[in-house]
Scaffold this motif. Sequence first.
Motif, PDB file in Angstrom:
ATOM      1  N   LYS A 130      -2.133   4.553 -17.218  1.00  0.00           N
ATOM      2  CA  LYS A 130      -3.286   3.642 -17.145  1.00  0.00           C
ATOM      3  C   LYS A 130      -3.280   2.910 -15.798  1.00  0.00           C
ATOM      4  O   LYS A 130      -4.315   2.709 -15.181  1.00  0.00           O
ATOM      5  N   MET A 131      -2.100   2.497 -15.365  1.00  0.00           N
ATOM      6  CA  MET A 131      -2.023   1.791 -14.068  1.00  0.00           C
ATOM      7  C   MET A 131      -2.492   2.703 -12.947  1.00  0.00           C
ATOM      8  O   MET A 131      -3.131   2.246 -11.997  1.00  0.00           O
ATOM      9  N   LYS A 132      -2.146   3.984 -13.053  1.00  0.00           N
ATOM     10  CA  LYS A 132      -2.590   4.945 -12.030  1.00  0.00           C
ATOM     11  C   LYS A 132      -4.107   4.965 -11.989  1.00  0.00           C
ATOM     12  O   LYS A 132      -4.716   4.960 -10.925  1.00  0.00           O
ATOM     13  N   ASP A 133      -4.742   4.977 -13.167  1.00  0.00           N
ATOM     14  CA  ASP A 133      -6.209   4.973 -13.207  1.00  0.00           C
ATOM     15  C   ASP A 133      -6.755   3.716 -12.527  1.00  0.00           C
ATOM     16  O   ASP A 133      -7.705   3.766 -11.768  1.00  0.00           O
ATOM     17  N   PHE A 134      -6.126   2.572 -12.837  1.00  0.00           N
ATOM     18  CA  PHE A 134      -6.639   1.312 -12.281  1.00  0.00           C
ATOM     19  C   PHE A 134      -6.365   1.199 -10.781  1.00  0.00           C
ATOM     20  O   PHE A 134      -6.989   0.398 -10.092  1.00  0.00           O
TER      21      PHE A 134
END
Length: 719
Positions: free
Chosen positions: A668-672
């Motif tokens: 999820k952090m990668k997406d953000f």
Amino acid sequence: MTNELKGKVNYSVNGNIAILEVDNPPVNPLSSGVRAGLAEYIVKANEDDAIEGIILTGAGRSFIAGADISEFGQKSDGPDLHTTLKDIEFSKKPVLAAINGTALGGGLETALVCNYRMGTNKAIVGLPEVNLGLLPGAGGTQRLPRLIGPSQALKMMIAGTPMSAKKALQQGIIDAISENSLMEDAIAFLQEKIGSSEHPKVRDKNEKVLEARGDENVLAEAKALAAKTRRGQFAPGQIIACVEAAINEDDFDVGMKKESEYFLECLMNPQREAMIHIFFGERAASKISDIPKDTPLLPINSAGIVGSGTMGGGIAMNFANAGIPVLVLDQDEKNLERGMGVIEKNYQMMVDRGRMSQEQKDMVMGLITPTLTYDDLANIDIAVEAVYENLDLKQEIFKKLDTITKEHAILASNTSGLDIDAIAASTSRPGKVVGTHFFSPANVMRLLEVVRGKDSSDETMATVMSLGKKMGKAAVVSLNAPGFIGNRMLAGYTYQANMLLLEGALPNQVDSALESFGMSMGPFRMMDLVGLDLGWRARKLAKMETPLANKISDALCEQDRFGQKTSKGFYNYSEGSRAPNPAPENEAIYKEISEQNKIERREISDQEIVDRCILALVNEGARILEEGVAQRSGDMDIVYINGYGFPIWRGGPMFYANQQGLSEVINKMKDFSALDENFWKPAPMLKWLAEESGTFGEAPAPEERAELLSFRNTNMGGV
Ligand code: 3H9
């Protein structure tokens, strides 16, 4: 008893009476060996013709603290509790529970299958299972309503708060209180009953449940109470369903069967695991890994608080509530008078709400003495400074305290962010200096961050942690680092909330998403409560350019929208009310600032709001762990639940991340990171744990961390 089983029961005989003593230190939970012992000895006593009555009691300070919590979710040996309790309930010889201390959960349920109950005047009884995401699953939901009525029983089980022996006697939970020797009184009581042909069983007392049959208010009131006090929790609804069965089922055993089904559902619910994590987490947090358990504690028999404002007054109440006499010092007579007035008013409110008797209020007020003179603090064992955040002022106060107080006295600062070492440096006793960061209102909030300076001695730390426990606080150790634990994590959380506002969400949407997640208050309501002007003024004073994330709140301040204090901020407030109303007039400001900063406003999902705010906590938490500022990930969960309104049933932010899976968190952090690459760089510790073990539970001990991270830097091309 076999060796593998945990805990035991001691069997002895006094004339015609068998005494079964549960012996499983320190608090006598119903572990495998205890269940086995009870099962064996209840049969033995029944088979022995010389025995005419049985007393069940506990060794040490506890009667029985309930089921063994560490066994939940694990495979456990020994007989099952229900069968054992049935053997006690259907004993041919009368059984008396001699309650020598805490009888909680399964402990009280064990007492409820006995024919009679007697407690010492210090005994405490309760069904606190709801605090663990459970319901009283050993008959408590069926028997307690029969004893004290469904309405009272529901209140007790939903609150989960224990009660004193005196109150338990009034309510009819126990039959008698022993003022002298419990065992002598218990034997005398039982001897009198031995002649009777019948001995009462709680399961047969149907009068009170029948009275409630058809009365819809009983369950409706319980549902309202659960909605108000236990928002989002699963267990309270299950408790109510059990009591509904107690009221409506003619057959006691049908109610019991339902209780077991509903209990199992609680057991399988993730909330149970989260809440038990918090139970053990709080106890783990109270231990400091590199300080020996037997470190001698310094005596704390008197205290002095410097500053009689809201914080100082609240802290003084904590000391008084713990029975420690406390002086409250202020150099301004009017402030002191006002401060004492607030303390008195707070206690009066508790009396009015039935939480304290007038007698108790008089007692605690009698322990709090106002003073205008530093010299009065000469004999105290601990001073807590609670003045406003100004290093020079605090150093000056510590210098004074250092000269006035005795050598052994601990000097604590309630600073929420200043450098404890810099404060300690103004004294000749840095080993006795420590941070005690209470949260406002200090008499209500459970969190206490105990800030360990570089010179804080083992004795000082151990003493303050023990004092925190005495005050009923959830005490967590933090190293002396900017923002300590809680406020440092909060910075990323509010940053994300502010950025979401710039990107298109409205305060109401952000708050509702996080409140639906379970936070007790969304970030914009919180900022309005604290006051938007604090940061704005500080930035102005420092002639600092407003960072992007604060541009909206600073623009609101320019329009005198400081939050609740001016009845308008992110929300509008009616006179005298704290209820937030949307402020559509702000929307033009939000749009304008987004535009000025070339941020395209868009629809943002509630899920994105929750993920960004909560994962911001998690990533900062991982850095805090990495640096050794917190001892363990569970400590941060304790901080967030007790100081920042994180829902207990989610187990805290770090436990939540574990449940999501750390790899998923990183994905999820990668997406953000497309939105803000720098912010969403996963902490090295987070990356490492995601690859190695998948959870924070496996985080290495502080002393191993530096080594581990440098190993990764050199061998894995950096993290
Ligand atoms: C239940 O009963 C379910 C049933 O209805 C149905 C079954 C089918 N088990 O708190 P302390 C440990 S659910 C295992 O520091 P205090 C605790 O972890 C249960 N361990 O002492 C700690 O270990 P350590 C319902 C337990 O004097 C040590 O004992 N019962 C349990 O400040 C000392 O604890 C409850 O919810 C347990 N049940 O307070 C009561 N209890 O030293 C839970 C404690 O390694 N217990 N430990 O850190 C308490 O509220 C408090 O411990 C008590 C003592 C008030 C008893």
